[in-house]
Design a protein around this motif. Structure first.
Motif, PDB file in Angstrom:
ATOM      1  N   SER A  57       1.190  15.247   5.391  1.00  0.00           N
ATOM      2  CA  SER A  57      -0.095  15.121   4.715  1.00  0.00           C
ATOM      3  C   SER A  57      -0.949  14.163   5.520  1.00  0.00           C
ATOM      4  CB  SER A  57       0.082  14.587   3.291  1.00  0.00           C
ATOM      5  OG  SER A  57       0.384  13.211   3.336  1.00  0.00           O
ATOM      6  N   GLY A  58      -0.307  13.524   6.497  1.00  0.00           N
ATOM      7  CA  GLY A  58      -1.021  12.537   7.279  1.00  0.00           C
ATOM      8  C   GLY A  58      -1.507  13.052   8.622  1.00  0.00           C
ATOM      9  N   VAL A  59      -1.597  14.372   8.774  1.00  0.00           N
ATOM     10  CA  VAL A  59      -2.005  14.907  10.071  1.00  0.00           C
ATOM     11  C   VAL A  59      -3.394  14.414  10.456  1.00  0.00           C
ATOM     12  CG1 VAL A  59      -2.607  17.013  11.323  1.00  0.00           C
ATOM     13  CG2 VAL A  59      -0.487  16.902  10.043  1.00  0.00           C
ATOM     14  N   GLU A  60      -4.298  14.444   9.513  1.00  0.00           N
ATOM     15  CA  GLU A  60      -5.639  13.922   9.784  1.00  0.00           C
ATOM     16  C   GLU A  60      -5.561  12.456  10.198  1.00  0.00           C
ATOM     17  OE1 GLU A  60      -9.001  14.882   9.800  1.00  0.00           O
ATOM     18  OE2 GLU A  60      -8.042  16.800  10.119  1.00  0.00           O
ATOM     19  N   LEU A  61      -4.748  11.721   9.454  1.00  0.00           N
ATOM     20  CA  LEU A  61      -4.576  10.308   9.773  1.00  0.00           C
ATOM     21  C   LEU A  61      -3.969  10.131  11.157  1.00  0.00           C
ATOM     22  CD1 LEU A  61      -3.276   8.717   6.453  1.00  0.00           C
ATOM     23  CD2 LEU A  61      -5.457   8.306   7.559  1.00  0.00           C
ATOM     24  N   LEU A  62      -3.024  11.011  11.496  1.00  0.00           N
ATOM     25  CA  LEU A  62      -2.387  10.914  12.808  1.00  0.00           C
ATOM     26  C   LEU A  62      -3.404  11.144  13.923  1.00  0.00           C
ATOM     27  CD1 LEU A  62       1.036  12.718  12.253  1.00  0.00           C
ATOM     28  CD2 LEU A  62       0.665  10.301  12.706  1.00  0.00           C
ATOM     29  N   MET A  63      -4.291  12.108  13.697  1.00  0.00           N
ATOM     30  CA  MET A  63      -5.349  12.363  14.676  1.00  0.00           C
ATOM     31  C   MET A  63      -6.190  11.104  14.879  1.00  0.00           C
ATOM     32  SD  MET A  63      -5.187  15.474  15.750  1.00  0.00           S
ATOM     33  CE  MET A  63      -4.726  17.151  15.339  1.00  0.00           C
ATOM     34  N   GLU A  64      -6.592  10.538  13.752  1.00  0.00           N
ATOM     35  CA  GLU A  64      -7.424   9.345  13.832  1.00  0.00           C
ATOM     36  C   GLU A  64      -6.647   8.173  14.429  1.00  0.00           C
ATOM     37  OE1 GLU A  64      -9.513   8.430  10.199  1.00  0.00           O
ATOM     38  OE2 GLU A  64      -9.889  10.551   9.859  1.00  0.00           O
ATOM     39  N   TYR A  65      -5.362   8.143  14.096  1.00  0.00           N
ATOM     40  CA  TYR A  65      -4.508   7.108  14.661  1.00  0.00           C
ATOM     41  C   TYR A  65      -4.483   7.227  16.188  1.00  0.00           C
ATOM     42  CZ  TYR A  65      -0.077   5.130  16.277  1.00  0.00           C
ATOM     43  OH  TYR A  65       0.884   4.458  16.983  1.00  0.00           O
ATOM     44  N   LEU A  66      -4.335   8.465  16.673  1.00  0.00           N
ATOM     45  CA  LEU A  66      -4.262   8.695  18.115  1.00  0.00           C
ATOM     46  C   LEU A  66      -5.608   8.422  18.790  1.00  0.00           C
ATOM     47  CD1 LEU A  66      -2.048  11.855  17.871  1.00  0.00           C
ATOM     48  CD2 LEU A  66      -1.434   9.792  19.123  1.00  0.00           C
ATOM     49  N   GLU A  67      -6.679   8.598  18.042  1.00  0.00           N
ATOM     50  CA  GLU A  67      -7.999   8.307  18.610  1.00  0.00           C
ATOM     51  C   GLU A  67      -8.328   6.819  18.484  1.00  0.00           C
ATOM     52  OE1 GLU A  67      -9.769  10.476  20.174  1.00  0.00           O
ATOM     53  OE2 GLU A  67      -8.737  12.304  19.641  1.00  0.00           O
ATOM     54  N   GLY A  68      -7.437   6.095  17.831  1.00  0.00           N
ATOM     55  CA  GLY A  68      -7.660   4.665  17.661  1.00  0.00           C
ATOM     56  C   GLY A  68      -8.763   4.347  16.669  1.00  0.00           C
ATOM     57  N   LEU A 121      -8.443   4.077  13.294  1.00  0.00           N
ATOM     58  CA  LEU A 121      -7.982   3.614  11.991  1.00  0.00           C
ATOM     59  C   LEU A 121      -8.010   2.097  11.845  1.00  0.00           C
ATOM     60  CD1 LEU A 121      -4.897   5.915  11.423  1.00  0.00           C
ATOM     61  CD2 LEU A 121      -7.097   6.031  10.248  1.00  0.00           C
ATOM     62  N   ALA A 122      -8.116   1.675  10.605  1.00  0.00           N
ATOM     63  CA  ALA A 122      -8.014   0.244  10.303  1.00  0.00           C
ATOM     64  C   ALA A 122      -6.591  -0.227  10.618  1.00  0.00           C
ATOM     65  CB  ALA A 122      -8.331   0.009   8.835  1.00  0.00           C
ATOM     66  N   PRO A 123      -6.445  -1.476  11.019  1.00  0.00           N
ATOM     67  CA  PRO A 123      -5.124  -1.975  11.437  1.00  0.00           C
ATOM     68  C   PRO A 123      -4.025  -1.800  10.390  1.00  0.00           C
ATOM     69  CG  PRO A 123      -6.837  -3.557  12.004  1.00  0.00           C
ATOM     70  CD  PRO A 123      -7.500  -2.481  11.194  1.00  0.00           C
ATOM     71  N   ASP A 124      -4.339  -1.958   9.106  1.00  0.00           N
ATOM     72  CA  ASP A 124      -3.281  -1.836   8.093  1.00  0.00           C
ATOM     73  C   ASP A 124      -2.815  -0.386   7.949  1.00  0.00           C
ATOM     74  OD1 ASP A 124      -5.753  -1.171   7.003  1.00  0.00           O
ATOM     75  OD2 ASP A 124      -5.125  -1.680   4.971  1.00  0.00           O
ATOM     76  N   VAL A 125      -3.745   0.562   8.094  1.00  0.00           N
ATOM     77  CA  VAL A 125      -3.372   1.979   8.025  1.00  0.00           C
ATOM     78  C   VAL A 125      -2.541   2.338   9.245  1.00  0.00           C
ATOM     79  CG1 VAL A 125      -4.235   4.339   7.839  1.00  0.00           C
ATOM     80  CG2 VAL A 125      -5.508   2.465   6.791  1.00  0.00           C
ATOM     81  N   ARG A 126      -2.943   1.811  10.386  1.00  0.00           N
ATOM     82  CA  ARG A 126      -2.221   2.090  11.626  1.00  0.00           C
ATOM     83  C   ARG A 126      -0.792   1.566  11.548  1.00  0.00           C
ATOM     84  NH1 ARG A 126      -5.682  -0.106  15.923  1.00  0.00           N
ATOM     85  NH2 ARG A 126      -4.323  -1.889  15.923  1.00  0.00           N
ATOM     86  N   MET A 156       0.829  -1.208   0.000  1.00  0.00           N
ATOM     87  CA  MET A 156       0.000   0.000   0.000  1.00  0.00           C
ATOM     88  C   MET A 156       0.853   1.243   0.000  1.00  0.00           C
ATOM     89  SD  MET A 156      -1.633   0.477   3.817  1.00  0.00           S
ATOM     90  CE  MET A 156      -2.206   2.179   3.642  1.00  0.00           C
ATOM     91  N   LYS A 157       0.243   2.348  -0.343  1.00  0.00           N
ATOM     92  CA  LYS A 157       0.931   3.628  -0.406  1.00  0.00           C
ATOM     93  C   LYS A 157       1.514   3.981   0.967  1.00  0.00           C
ATOM     94  CE  LYS A 157      -1.439   7.527  -1.347  1.00  0.00           C
ATOM     95  NZ  LYS A 157      -0.991   8.844  -0.956  1.00  0.00           N
TER      96      LYS A 157
END
Ligand code: ZN
Length: 81
Positions: free
Chosen positions: A8-19, A21-26, A1-2
């Protein structure tokens, strides 16, 4: 995967910290953060912020509180005119 692109992943980081995200993205984020001091620092600072502060800033002001605040501000302004 990409791979995760820095900042560019700040949004993703937020979601990551909130738990949220899907396991592969995490996993992809964890792999990136492990080699990226900037993202690591971002996560560290975010984790240092108490949850109650984050919730408070996210919360909208109740309409009645906003109304009474506006009334109080107008009164204060009128007194100065
Ligand atoms: Zn990064």
């Amino acid at each position: 995967m990409k791979s995760i692109v820095c900042m560019s992943g700040v949004e993703l980081l937020m979601e990551y910290l909130e738990g949220a995200l899907a396991p592969d993205v995490r996993e992809a984020i964890e792999a990136h953060v492990a080699g990226c001091p900037r993202c690591e620092a971002f996560i560290a600072s975010y984790r240092d912020t108490p949850r109650i502060v984050r919730d408070a800033t996210r919360m909208e002001m109740p309409a009645d509180l906003e109304a009474s605040l506006l009334t109080a501000l107008r009164k204060a302004r009128d007194r100065h005119e």
